[in-house]
Design a protein around this motif. Sequence first.
Motif, short mmCIF file in Angstrom:
data_model
loop_
_atom_site.label_atom_id
_atom_site.label_comp_id
_atom_site.label_asym_id
_atom_site.label_seq_id
_atom_site.Cartn_x
_atom_site.Cartn_y
_atom_site.Cartn_z
N LYS C 250 0.91 -1.08 -0.12
CA LYS C 250 -0.06 -0.03 0.12
C LYS C 250 0.66 1.20 -0.03
O LYS C 250 1.75 1.44 0.78
CB LYS C 250 -0.82 -0.06 1.27
N ASP C 251 0.53 2.18 -0.89
CA ASP C 251 1.26 3.54 -0.74
C ASP C 251 2.78 3.29 -1.00
O ASP C 251 3.53 3.99 -0.41
CB ASP C 251 0.94 4.12 0.50
N GLY C 252 3.39 2.33 -1.63
CA GLY C 252 4.73 2.34 -1.89
C GLY C 252 5.58 1.80 -0.77
O GLY C 252 6.59 2.09 -0.62
N LEU C 253 4.88 1.28 0.43
CA LEU C 253 5.45 1.08 1.49
C LEU C 253 6.84 0.02 1.38
O LEU C 253 7.93 0.41 1.85
CB LEU C 253 4.60 0.38 2.58
N TRP C 254 6.73 -0.79 0.57
CA TRP C 254 7.76 -1.70 0.25
C TRP C 254 8.94 -1.18 -0.42
O TRP C 254 9.98 -1.37 0.18
CB TRP C 254 7.14 -2.97 -0.37
N LEU C 255 8.67 0.09 -1.37
CA LEU C 255 9.77 0.51 -1.74
C LEU C 255 10.20 1.49 -0.62
O LEU C 255 11.67 1.72 -0.71
CB LEU C 255 9.14 1.04 -3.13
N ASN C 256 9.57 2.26 0.01
CA ASN C 256 9.91 3.29 1.06
C ASN C 256 10.88 2.34 2.20
O ASN C 256 11.96 3.08 2.67
CB ASN C 256 8.80 4.02 1.85
N ASN C 257 10.39 1.39 2.37
CA ASN C 257 10.99 0.63 3.47
C ASN C 257 12.65 0.03 2.83
O ASN C 257 13.40 0.36 3.47
CB ASN C 257 10.20 -0.63 3.97
N ALA C 258 12.72 -0.08 1.70
CA ALA C 258 14.00 -0.60 1.08
C ALA C 258 14.68 0.53 0.90
O ALA C 258 15.93 0.59 0.87
CB ALA C 258 13.64 -1.08 -0.37
N ARG C 259 14.09 1.59 0.44
CA ARG C 259 14.84 2.83 0.29
C ARG C 259 15.51 3.36 1.53
O ARG C 259 16.85 3.66 1.60
CB ARG C 259 13.92 4.05 -0.48
N ALA C 260 14.97 3.27 2.67
CA ALA C 260 15.63 3.60 3.74
C ALA C 260 16.66 2.52 4.51
O ALA C 260 17.57 3.02 4.72
CB ALA C 260 14.43 3.51 4.88
N ALA C 261 16.32 1.47 4.03
CA ALA C 261 17.51 0.39 4.29
C ALA C 261 18.76 0.83 3.50
O ALA C 261 19.70 0.85 4.13
CB ALA C 261 17.10 -0.98 4.45
N ASN C 262 18.53 0.84 2.29
CA ASN C 262 19.61 1.29 1.30
C ASN C 262 20.57 2.47 1.56
O ASN C 262 21.49 2.50 1.86
CB ASN C 262 19.27 1.18 0.02
N SER C 263 19.65 3.61 2.04
CA SER C 263 20.32 4.75 2.56
C SER C 263 20.91 4.71 3.49
O SER C 263 22.14 5.15 3.67
CB SER C 263 18.99 5.80 2.60
N ALA C 264 20.56 3.92 4.77
CA ALA C 264 21.32 3.81 5.91
C ALA C 264 22.52 3.01 5.57
O ALA C 264 23.46 3.26 6.20
CB ALA C 264 20.38 3.00 7.03
N ALA C 265 22.47 2.03 4.58
CA ALA C 265 23.51 1.18 4.68
C ALA C 265 24.64 2.27 3.95
O ALA C 265 25.89 1.81 3.97
CB ALA C 265 23.40 0.06 3.59
N LYS C 266 24.13 3.11 3.13
CA LYS C 266 25.35 4.27 2.37
C LYS C 266 25.94 4.96 3.49
O LYS C 266 27.02 5.04 3.28
CB LYS C 266 24.38 4.96 1.15
N GLN C 267 25.20 5.32 4.19
CA GLN C 267 25.80 5.99 5.28
C GLN C 267 26.64 5.24 6.25
O GLN C 267 27.82 5.78 6.23
CB GLN C 267 24.93 6.71 6.45
N LEU C 268 26.40 3.76 6.48
CA LEU C 268 27.11 3.25 7.34
C LEU C 268 28.35 2.87 6.60
O LEU C 268 29.57 2.61 7.29
CB LEU C 268 26.30 1.87 7.42
N SER C 269 28.33 2.63 5.36
CA SER C 269 29.30 2.28 4.45
C SER C 269 30.28 3.37 4.27
O SER C 269 31.55 3.09 4.30
CB SER C 269 28.57 1.76 3.12
N GLY C 270 29.68 4.58 4.30
CA GLY C 270 30.64 5.68 4.22
C GLY C 270 31.54 5.80 5.41
O GLY C 270 32.78 6.08 5.56
N LEU C 271 30.99 5.53 6.66
CA LEU C 271 31.60 5.62 7.98
C LEU C 271 32.77 4.64 7.97
O LEU C 271 33.69 4.87 8.22
CB LEU C 271 30.60 5.30 9.13
N LEU C 272 32.41 3.50 7.61
CA LEU C 272 33.29 2.36 7.52
C LEU C 272 34.60 2.63 6.62
O LEU C 272 35.77 2.42 6.88
CB LEU C 272 32.79 1.18 7.41
N ASN C 273 34.22 3.09 5.51
CA ASN C 273 35.40 3.30 4.48
C ASN C 273 36.14 4.30 4.93
O ASN C 273 37.48 4.53 4.69
CB ASN C 273 34.26 3.66 3.24
N ALA C 274 35.56 5.36 5.53
CA ALA C 274 36.36 6.37 6.14
C ALA C 274 37.36 6.19 7.32
O ALA C 274 38.01 6.82 7.50
CB ALA C 274 35.65 7.62 6.42
#
Lengths: 342, 342, 342, 342
Positions: C250-274
């Motif tokens: 409903k209302d793209g919840l599945w995509l929003n959830n995945a977007r949030a998870a991917n985005s958090a991963a990018k932040q985390l990955s940036g932290l680790l990489n640095a």
Amino acid sequence: MFLSDNTAPACPEVLNYLQQYVQNSVDHPYGGDQLTSKLNDIVSNIFEREVMVFPVLSGTASNCLALAAMCPSTGAVITHRNSHLSVDENTAPHFFTGGAALHQIGGGADTISPEELSRFCAKRPWRDVHSAVPRVLTITQATELGRIYSTEHLQELGAIARHYDMRVFIDGARFANALIQQNVSPSAAVMPSGASAMTLGAIKNGTFGAEALVLFEPELFPVVRQKAKQTGHLASKMRYLSAQLHAYFKDGLWLNNARAANSAAKQLSGLLNANPHCELAIESDTNQIFVRMPDALHQHLQDAGFDIYPWHVEDQACFRLVTNWATSNDHIDAFANALRSY
Amino acid sequence: MFLSDNTAPACPEVLNYLQQYVQNSVDHPYGGDQLTSKLNDIVSNIFEREVMVFPVLSGTASNCLALAAMCPSTGAVITHRNSHLSVDENTAPHFFTGGAALHQIGGGADTISPEELSRFCAKRPWRDVHSAVPRVLTITQATELGRIYSTEHLQELGAIARHYDMRVFIDGARFANALIQQNVSPSAAVMPSGASAMTLGAIKNGTFGAEALVLFEPELFPVVRQKAKQTGHLASKMRYLSAQLHAYFKDGLWLNNARAANSAAKQLSGLLNANPHCELAIESDTNQIFVRMPDALHQHLQDAGFDIYPWHVEDQACFRLVTNWATSNDHIDAFANALRSY
Amino acid sequence: MFLSDNTAPACPEVLNYLQQYVQNSVDHPYGGDQLTSKLNDIVSNIFEREVMVFPVLSGTASNCLALAAMCPSTGAVITHRNSHLSVDENTAPHFFTGGAALHQIGGGADTISPEELSRFCAKRPWRDVHSAVPRVLTITQATELGRIYSTEHLQELGAIARHYDMRVFIDGARFANALIQQNVSPSAAVMPSGASAMTLGAIKNGTFGAEALVLFEPELFPVVRQKAKQTGHLASKMRYLSAQLHAYFKDGLWLNNARAANSAAKQLSGLLNANPHCELAIESDTNQIFVRMPDALHQHLQDAGFDIYPWHVEDQACFRLVTNWATSNDHIDAFANALRSY
Amino acid sequence: MFLSDNTAPACPEVLNYLQQYVQNSVDHPYGGDQLTSKLNDIVSNIFEREVMVFPVLSGTASNCLALAAMCPSTGAVITHRNSHLSVDENTAPHFFTGGAALHQIGGGADTISPEELSRFCAKRPWRDVHSAVPRVLTITQATELGRIYSTEHLQELGAIARHYDMRVFIDGARFANALIQQNVSPSAAVMPSGASAMTLGAIKNGTFGAEALVLFEPELFPVVRQKAKQTGHLASKMRYLSAQLHAYFKDGLWLNNARAANSAAKQLSGLLNANPHCELAIESDTNQIFVRMPDALHQHLQDAGFDIYPWHVEDQACFRLVTNWATSNDHIDAFANALRSY
């Protein structure tokens, strides 16, 4: 000696055939040999139509490979509650099919009537997926009690099976014995049922390690072959199984053997019937005899060297005697003497 | 002729034994007979310890009945990625075990080293129930490439298996060929592995329809017997399978046959090695030869009546020739002539 | 907290939907309800074609019901040697299919290349029935290492599968995460592969007990339903599984959830990489991060309350962090602090 | 509305519990969470002994996982010929156990008498491996017809089972309803049978997707867990199943729900009994009612919005009405009005 047709030796024609024809054979493994490929013609001639034959080590395997090719793992097989499949195959039907159920019916002691088959198929509330839907009807000919389904009976059962979208399978472990008694052609005996496949029992009647799985629907063959490999039943030297079957069908050996067994049974049955201590439990048409006798007489016969199984015909205790191709007049005479000496 | 040891005929001693001893046998079905019960003693003598023997129709069945008795349906079997179990048994290992997985390892072309077995067992994160936990290690002796695990090698593998609570199973489809080459007793050849069971292959080496499943853990026997019934491998006239094995072990026939096959392979291998167009792909110790040759030479040999399979040793294309007990000097000479005429 | 996407709670929209819409629902059992029947339309809209949907309790069941409907018990499934099916489903693929084999291939760490698939299919000597013939190709999108098969890659694999008469199955346990990164429509992302079915993972991404098995071949539906009943996966109150999926789509919840998870991963990955002590083991595209770090740092993070699994990318030891829809900026900040304090 | 207890909604306490306690839960997957581990204590308290609990999605899975842990693949399960296992589980019992047979007995319509169980176990010629040997006895409490096995009855059945080396399994899909009527403790109701395991049905009585498989033999637990993984029944977010069960057992909810259902059934049954067109087909003790009525009346009730299944008690056609925890006085009054208006 009258314990089971499985106690009989292999018949000499079979062993001789192996000696003469196969000893020096070098040929392709896994059924790619000439003997195996010729089997199709031989059995096609017998049934007056194109059939495919798959040689198998045991009756269990032969029956269950057929079921596995005919019934989905989520389906069911209708069989008589006293049939070999119901009571003597351990869990093989479930295992080969990957889980199919057995619906065990049968008001009579050994046969399924058209009426009860119709009633069972019609009344069962096959509620969606909750019940296992019957996909195969099995018929044993001759029956476990040595009796025979008439051609008309088979025809009626086959029509009901077709109506309910079920295939028909004939367990013919003692088919030759039935044929002798019926005095009809193999085709006339079987085809009215519309069977897709049958086991043509040979081990009880002359071979020692080869049954013929006969496929009236040739498209079942590759499925049977795959399933046979999966279950360890694709013999590498299959030609030695096929050779037994060549000898078995040659010059009517299979029919002669069955005739001898039936005839011995008639003599034995006559002896028992005439004996004041004995009473036949049912009238069998083939090579099995079910008789009530005092335990003391049973013991007396055992002591005289005649191994005889206690049995049940329904809830009624009795004894089973089985003759075979090798039962001789000497055996019968010895048995008559033993009976007399009681 | 050099296609497979499965093309070989049954050897005369086996057929003669059937003729002489079994033809008139009347005995109990399903392994209750005297020939079958004596098998245990014969094979116990061979291995110098108490074993139980179960006669089986095929190598697939023999291997897979053993696995079914040794591995739970939710467990796994470790096997070499090129073993017969991995590549030539269709789905039989999964089916017989009711679902067990195969973990296929092996850095070398045909053997598993102790190091990689240890590494595999130690490193895998057997996270709770998510991975199928290995419960059986299978070893093929001789290997699929005709080579031999040394006694020390087997001992090391066995110790690792015990450490990780796995049973050991030996696929001995060509065990006799290995034994000849190793020149040790059967017991010395096998027992260092701590094996619970082995297949003692006979069909490739003289019988036509009987392998011996040998159980070093006798408590596995009732499980094997139940499973054999379930899979259609409890032969009603089992004595005809047992008889083949009696003949097979009598007067060292099994070893003589293997010796003949190995010796023919050595001659053949010498011929090929000496030929400028041919190069052995590996050094085999037993009755299989893997050789690289021009396709034109392969065609030439085919035309001369020598059926030879194209094969692979790892990714390397080559051809496989297999000798057997019946390979004669005449065959070798004919092959030498064919080679020369290229 | 970064242990697995399975540690995440159900998302509030899913629980609220259950509360609001289903609490007082009285409807037919076993999927005969309105919520379940409307699912087909919802997912058909998503994929812009007619599909059938079957709601299932677990990823294992969803994957394996699909395989059972697509692969005969004597066939084989090609899958990557590191896929979830290969290493994390215990023996479920064999069990559900009634014995089918897994052919585990894959030169790379997580994807199958068209070249190796072609080579595997072409070179294998599918000698008659001896090898288990591949009937299904499975593709994991996103892969086990969080990477993505391109549309062209899927198309090539699909073409090879069709050429060899195999069906294609997509394990989409993290399909939503892949979709976000790819920025294409669901149909464009999947259909080039010619897939017959896919798992549309939901449990890792917002529901708590409902995955969607999507059938692009509607004729598979009755087989799946039969198999689901046989395996205990036909939920009597299926509408409570379907309700979770309604909320999920409903209302793209599945995509929003995945977007949030991917985005958090990018932040985390940036932290680790640095971080000077850390090095990314691979570049993941979605919500999984594979990083090498000193054991002491791992211990430090554990002590700070961050549960992190040791992992392997091929033979290389590393650690896996997984984000999910509920990973918040607070989590990321806390992790950044913990990293800094080492 | 009286179609099945499966039409009832989840009860509010269960959904509220999910909302309040689990929404923000972050915990270990696959049953490693706190809610799941606490279930053992809760159910141990209920049964006044140490038990292990495994939360499962469906009744089919719960029953069949228990059978798979208790019965070897070559064994058999004795069950009543009209039990849910016999007629409503498709082929699940065969599939989960890897092939085990069902021996369907029962002279009465829904219960197995000690006499017939003894007779069946004693008389059957369990000839070696040919018959599938019974290893488990299943008892349904309350029965399929809503009646109750007395404590003495269970004790006698349990003693026979032990004598023949069978384990006992209780299918307690409607156990709470039985308990209310019996007015004894759960332990007193079950333990006389010596049961090794039972299904404690919850889905029909308040949860929406969680049954409790209760193991009185804790050593069965790891087998159940392995089998659950193999069959796709190891929920990754198992805590959401466990949460339903927490709510279900909290403050006696399970008993209160069953009491409400039974009480509604008594009212309904009184109404029907008093109606001149209706006649109860049997006296049920719990929440199912079997009644004969004219088809016209059935149609009349359907038209008034009361969905009612045609049923059979043995060969006798009748109708089944089922009440549940949510059946209200308003429902009963509406039904009374509908009856009156005929």
